[in-house]
Design an enzyme around this catalytic site. Structure first.
Site, PDB file in Angstrom:
ATOM      1  N   GLY A   9      13.947   8.723  10.134  1.00 24.65           N
ATOM      2  CA  GLY A   9      13.017   9.745  10.611  1.00 24.65           C
ATOM      3  C   GLY A   9      12.371   9.309  11.919  1.00 24.65           C
ATOM      4  O   GLY A   9      12.831   8.372  12.575  1.00 24.65           O
ATOM      5  N   ASP A  32      19.846   6.003   6.276  1.00 23.48           N
ATOM      6  CA  ASP A  32      19.053   7.117   5.763  1.00 23.48           C
ATOM      7  C   ASP A  32      19.819   7.791   4.635  1.00 23.48           C
ATOM      8  O   ASP A  32      21.049   7.707   4.562  1.00 23.48           O
ATOM      9  CB  ASP A  32      18.752   8.134   6.867  1.00 23.48           C
ATOM     10  CG  ASP A  32      17.560   9.018   6.539  1.00 23.48           C
ATOM     11  OD1 ASP A  32      16.438   8.696   6.978  1.00 23.48           O
ATOM     12  OD2 ASP A  32      17.742  10.019   5.821  1.00 23.48           O
ATOM     13  N   ARG A  82       1.993  12.569   2.835  1.00 23.84           N
ATOM     14  CA  ARG A  82       1.224  13.392   1.900  1.00 23.84           C
ATOM     15  C   ARG A  82       1.134  14.813   2.433  1.00 23.84           C
ATOM     16  O   ARG A  82       0.812  15.048   3.597  1.00 23.84           O
ATOM     17  CB  ARG A  82      -0.180  12.812   1.724  1.00 23.84           C
ATOM     18  CG  ARG A  82      -0.982  13.515   0.631  1.00 23.84           C
ATOM     19  CD  ARG A  82      -2.231  12.716   0.302  1.00 23.84           C
ATOM     20  NE  ARG A  82      -3.049  13.377  -0.701  1.00 23.84           N
ATOM     21  CZ  ARG A  82      -4.140  12.847  -1.243  1.00 23.84           C
ATOM     22  NH1 ARG A  82      -4.524  11.642  -0.879  1.00 23.84           N
ATOM     23  NH2 ARG A  82      -4.847  13.504  -2.137  1.00 23.84           N
ATOM     24  N   ASN A  95       6.921   7.914  -3.500  1.00 13.24           N
ATOM     25  CA  ASN A  95       7.267   6.834  -2.577  1.00 13.24           C
ATOM     26  C   ASN A  95       7.521   5.509  -3.286  1.00 13.24           C
ATOM     27  O   ASN A  95       8.312   4.685  -2.811  1.00 13.24           O
ATOM     28  CB  ASN A  95       6.185   6.683  -1.513  1.00 13.24           C
ATOM     29  CG  ASN A  95       6.252   7.787  -0.466  1.00 13.24           C
ATOM     30  OD1 ASN A  95       7.189   8.587  -0.469  1.00 13.24           O
ATOM     31  ND2 ASN A  95       5.289   7.840   0.416  1.00 13.24           N
ATOM     32  N   HIS A 175      -5.063  -0.013   4.973  1.00 13.33           N
ATOM     33  CA  HIS A 175      -4.535   0.879   6.005  1.00 13.33           C
ATOM     34  C   HIS A 175      -4.788   2.321   5.578  1.00 13.33           C
ATOM     35  O   HIS A 175      -3.927   3.012   5.056  1.00 13.33           O
ATOM     36  CB  HIS A 175      -3.034   0.637   6.179  1.00 13.33           C
ATOM     37  CG  HIS A 175      -2.374   1.532   7.182  1.00 13.33           C
ATOM     38  ND1 HIS A 175      -2.767   1.602   8.497  1.00 13.33           N
ATOM     39  CD2 HIS A 175      -1.337   2.406   7.053  1.00 13.33           C
ATOM     40  CE1 HIS A 175      -2.001   2.468   9.144  1.00 13.33           C
ATOM     41  NE2 HIS A 175      -1.140   2.980   8.279  1.00 13.33           N
TER      42      HIS A 175
END
Length: 309
Positions: A9, A32, A82, A95, A175
């Site tokens: 991505g 990917d 999200r 995830n 984070h």
């Protein structure tokens, strides 16, 4: 030297592009799950080789982990952002499954690799990678603090009207918009404390703008950022493959440092060829210690969701 980037991505492709431009490895694999995406982006990047002057070979692959064999460093960017209406538990659940599967597949072919985690929620995904992989803790690194610190320097440079490269400033803690801790008290402009140039109101404005840096970009462009996260991931790869002994804030496993155990959280570390090599202690004041504890509590709350999956 061989590097794999999992996830083609925007963030993964930007990270791969930065790695190519700096020739950080002889071989780069971009992988990917979406048919043709990695192959197409890899071919597009390879067509810039004569224009940019690099010789690194890049291979794109749709979910074929055999092509990642013997990777020295693996960057995991795969996962979903999200979305509106999505709960924290739903994001972590989705995830976590992706990151756990990626780690298992990577280690089957590259058991001695160093894993860099960019997937969100990053501190929790770093913790999951550590727990599920069985790798030594120094070979699992969450990237987030590097990005947050870069955003902190940007905000300071805007207020000070100076070059970001003249600034030393770091962000510790989780984070996330509410868990990161920009250490404005310790920030310097060519060794001069920035607190000499900014009053308390301006300092707080810089801290607040740093903490919502990711959300601000999402609001402006309609999706998560990719240039700075991709560059931050590549900077971490560079510090490893070139054994630079760089000091970066990264999410790493704590075992008593900063008063925390059984958690991955952003602290200053030295990065070299073996991964993170040393946690650097900071002389935090009482207010900063309290913020760090709150950040740890919030990340632990997210980690607990893993037990329900």
């Amino acid at each position: 030297m061989k590097v794999t980037v999992v996830g083609a991505g925007a963030v993964g492709a930007t990270c791969a592009d930065n790695i190519l431009r700096k020739e950080l490895c002889q071989e780069l694999v971009l992988l990917d799950i979406k048919e043709g995406l990695a192959e197409g982006k890899a071919q597009d990047m390879m067509q810039t080789a004569t224009l940019l002057g690099f010789d690194t070979r890049i291979t794109g692959s749709t979910d074929d982990y055999t092509k990642t064999a013997n990777s020295d460093v693996v960057v995991i960017t795969s996962g979903i952002p999200r979305k509106p209406g999505m709960t924290r538990e739903e994001l972590i659940g989705t995830n976590a499954g992706i990151v756990k599967t990626v780690c298992a597949n990577i280690l089957e072919h590259s058991p001695n690799t160093i894993i860099i985690v960019i997937s969100n929620p990053m501190d929790t995904m770093t913790y999951l990678a550590l727990q599920s992989s069985g790798l030594p803790k120094n070979r699992i690194i969450g990237m987030g603090g590097i990005l947050d610190s870069s955003r902190f320097k940007y905000q300071l440079s805007q207020k000070l009207n100076c070059s970001p490269s003249d600034l030393n400033a770091i962000v510790i803690g989780g984070h996330g918009d509410t868990t990161m801790i920009p250490l404005v008290r310790m920030a310097t402009l060519n060794s001069i404390p920035v607190t000499q140039f900014l009053d308390a109101e301006a300092q707080q404005k810089v801290v607040n703008d740093t903490m919502v840096g990711g959300a601000t970009l999402t609001k402006l462009i309609g999706t998560s950022a990719w240039y700075a996260p991709g560059a931050a991931g590549a900077a971490l790869v560079e510090a490893i493959v070139r054994d630079e002994k760089k000091l970066f804030t990264c999410s790493v496993a704590l075992d008593g440092e900063y008063g925390q155990k059984d958690i991955c959280l952003g602290v200053p570390v030295i990065i070299g060829k073996s991964g993170w090599e040393k946690i650097v202690p900071l002389d935090l004041n009482e207010a900063e210690k309290e913020l760090f504890q709150k950040s740890a509590d919030a990340v632990r709350s997210m980690n607990e969701v893993l037990e329900t999956i």
